[in-house]
Design a protein around this motif. Structure first.
Motif, PDB file in Angstrom:
ATOM      1  N   ARG A  99       0.871  -1.182   0.000  1.00  0.00           N
ATOM      2  CA  ARG A  99       0.000   0.000   0.000  1.00  0.00           C
ATOM      3  C   ARG A  99       0.902   1.224   0.000  1.00  0.00           C
ATOM      4  NH1 ARG A  99      -4.872  -0.106   0.125  1.00  0.00           N
ATOM      5  NH2 ARG A  99      -5.877  -2.124   0.246  1.00  0.00           N
ATOM      6  N   ASN A 101       2.602   4.257   1.146  1.00  0.00           N
ATOM      7  CA  ASN A 101       2.660   4.748   2.518  1.00  0.00           C
ATOM      8  C   ASN A 101       3.498   6.019   2.629  1.00  0.00           C
ATOM      9  OD1 ASN A 101       5.040   3.469   1.961  1.00  0.00           O
ATOM     10  ND2 ASN A 101       5.177   2.327   3.866  1.00  0.00           N
ATOM     11  N   GLN A 159       2.137   5.980  -5.026  1.00  0.00           N
ATOM     12  CA  GLN A 159       3.054   4.854  -5.135  1.00  0.00           C
ATOM     13  C   GLN A 159       4.319   5.257  -5.900  1.00  0.00           C
ATOM     14  OE1 GLN A 159       3.759   2.573  -3.369  1.00  0.00           O
ATOM     15  NE2 GLN A 159       2.713   0.677  -3.889  1.00  0.00           N
ATOM     16  N   ALA A 182      -2.880  -2.409  -5.090  1.00  0.00           N
ATOM     17  CA  ALA A 182      -3.917  -1.489  -4.601  1.00  0.00           C
ATOM     18  C   ALA A 182      -4.249  -0.416  -5.640  1.00  0.00           C
ATOM     19  CB  ALA A 182      -3.444  -0.839  -3.298  1.00  0.00           C
TER      20      ALA A 182
END
Ligand SMILES: Nc1ncnc2c1ncn2[C@@H]1O[C@H](COP(=O)(O)OP(=O)(O)OP(=O)(O)O)[C@@H](O)[C@H]1O
Ligand SMILES: [Mg+2]
Lengths: 256, 287
Positions: A99, A101, A159, A182
């Protein structure tokens, strides 16, 4: 298995075993990751892909109850050797998580983070932030809003920001753990293309659930099943003539 | 709707109405009894004169010394409790293993459960003679003593609330930082603490409110002199201590009586503002 003497590996494991308490998660793993290639790790859920990836930058050290035996050699240096500086390993071996972050900071500060930690000068940081964002194909989209929150970006952009943040450290190796799972198809395609571009500069090791993705971007593929490395081969070879029947079953979608 | 459910709903509704009635009742009586002080002194003299001679003739109702006393001991308390409370919070949330955490957390909460009069006794009986001996000062009941005792009282507030804030920082941020080659300390200082900033600030403001409103401790150990202190070792008379000490000897309806209510208004306003700030900080974070 590919003959190890054939090429020198950038990073490789030697009889790597890992336990979480009594759970024997990785069993006698020997795998070479070749320089400036994309290596994909595939396998069913829970087989140990993420755990294995995290052995390459010692992120498993943080998990209580984790025990590791064997070696992980960055060229000829075992990164688990007691005199090795972990932060040094993690600077050389960057990581992007499943994911996105980003830190709750500005876009600029996210990319500058690793450089700041290492005490780089402001001018150098400015230069490397721009370069890294360009390398991650994000620069044009963010150059006018570097000081806005990273959370103002879309998932795919976040990302790529995480990739830029890792690239700013000028790593030799980039570990990606299902970086597109994701994301929407367009963002996924963009990151796949980016990987192909980046392999000119860094060695890439990517975990993916998506067999087609492994086929599209990787040079080598490792198939992991129940904590064992079942097969490791050039991707084309594995996808056309898998040697192990379990690989064949997995590739044909029988389980996973 | 089911009959039982209806009753249950009414009871909870009445309970919530009651709390609001109490709140406004208290605020109203506070202002009702407090505002008349302005019949005997101007608002400027009340707030900015340091002469507090309520029983002299004519009386003087300047509370600047009392305000100063309150702020000196409160700021002193924060100087002590912020590093201790934050340090404990960081240790418990980021460093201690599970077992140590399970022992430390209830112990610190126990500190919060000790009645303030016990803290006061400790300050009078042990800390005061200790200060006289170590710092060679004539009186041990002073602003320094009150700061230390209040500081200890505020530690559990700051530590438990900050610890909550730190624990809600997602682990993925710690991992991101460590994976970029930061060590644990850098990760805490540059990622975890900033991410928990609003909770930490709220905990400090809450601690401030607790310290400035605390009555028993300052009544017992602050020394009681209505003066603007020159040094941290001077005795002071914080606002709550003044109200508590003098209300019993004051006839209802006298100017002195209203002046004490006036002090209570000031205390209420300070606490009210600090709660507003907390709401604002938390709201901003949610946005
Ligand atoms: N932090 C942890 N503590 C204890 N056990 C863990 C931990 N992380 C993973 N495991 C265990 O290790 C095994 C491998 O998990 P891992 O996350 O590596 O699988 P994976 O192949 O990445 O799966 P997925 O495809 O679902 O991501 C699982 O049995 C899992 O329960
Ligand atoms: Mg995984």
């Amino acid at each position: 298995m590919v003959n190890k003497t054939q090429k020198t590996a950038h990073i490789s494991t030697e009889n790597l075993n890992l336990w979480f308490d009594d759970n024997h998660v990785l069993k006698d793993i020997n795998i070479p990751i070749y320089d400036k290639k994309v290596t994909a790790m595939i396998g069913p859920s829970g087989c140990g892909k993420s755990t294995m990836l995290r052995c390459f930058n010692r992120m498993n050290d943080l998990i209580p109850g984790c025990k590791i035996k064997g070696k992980v050699n960055l060229y000829d240096q075992n990164i688990y050797d007691s005199k090795v500086d972990v932060t040094d390993v993690r600077t050389k071996v960057g990581m992007v998580f499943q994911r996105p972050n980003p830190f709750p900071k500005s876009i600029y500060k996210n990319v500058a983070y690793g450089l700041k930690v290492r005490g780089e000068k402001k001018a150098k940081i400015d230069e490397l932030v721009e370069k890294s964002l360009k390398d991650a194909w994000l620069w044009d989209e963010v150059k006018d809003r570097l000081h806005e929150s990273a959370f103002s970006l879309s998932g795919g952009q976040q990302q790529r920001l995480c990739i830029a943040r890792a690239l700013a450290n000028n790593p030799e190796i980039l570990l990606l753990d299902e970086p597109t799972s994701a994301l929407d198809p367009q963002s996924t395609a963009k990151i796949e293309e980016l990987c192909l571009e980046l392999k000119n500069k860094v060695t890439i090791l990517i975990v993916t659930h998506n067999i087609a993705q492994a086929g599209r971007i990787s040079d080598y593929t490792a198939f992991i099943f129940l904590g064992e490395l079942v097969e490791f081969a050039p991707t084309k070879e594995m996808f056309t003539v898998p040697k192990d029947s379990r690989t064949e079953q997995y590739l044909s979608g029988a389980f996973g | 709707m089911d009959f039982k459910e209806k009753i249950f709903q009414s009871i909870t509704y009445i309970a919530s109405i009651c709390t609001i009635v109490f709140l406004f009742g208290i605020i109203l009586s506070l202002f009702f009894e407090g505002l008349p002080v302005l019949n005997f002194t101007s608002i400027k003299d009340f707030l900015f004169s340091k002469d507090w001679y309520p029983t002299m003739f004519p009386p003087k109702f300047g509370i600047l010394s009392l305000i100063a006393g309150s702020f000196v001991v409160t700021l002193g308390a924060l100087v002590i409790s912020i590093p201790l409370g934050l340090g404990a919070a960081i240790y418990i949330s980021e460093i201690a293993n599970k077992r140590v955490k399970e022992i430390l957390k209830p112990l610190i909460e126990l500190l919060a459960g000790i009645p303030s009069v016990v803290y006061g006794l400790f300050g009078m009986a042990f800390l005061s003679p200790f200060l006289i001996k170590v710092f060679q000062v004539p009186i041990g009941l002073n602003a320094f003593n009150a700061s230390i005792i209040l500081g200890i009282m505020v530690v559990p507030i700051i530590s438990s609330m900050s610890e909550d804030a730190l624990s809600t920082v997602p682990n993925s941020l710690r991992e991101a930082s460590l994976a970029l080659g930061a060590n644990k300390w850098e990760t805490i200082m540059k990622v975890v603490l900033p991410a928990a900033k609003s909770g930490v600030i709220s905990s400090i403001i809450l601690g401030f409110g607790r310290a400035i409103g605390e009555t028993m401790v300052v009544l017992m150990v602050a020394g009681g002199a209505a003066q603007i202190p020159d040094s941290i070792f001077d005795p002071v008379r914080p606002m709550p201590a003044t109200v508590a000490a003098e209300m019993g000897e004051t006839a209802i309806g006298t100017p002195h009586f209203h002046a004490l209510f006036g002090i209570a208004i000031i205390l209420f306003i300070i606490t009210f503002i600090s709660i507003l700030i907390i709401e604002f900080v938390v709201m901003r974070r949610k946005k």
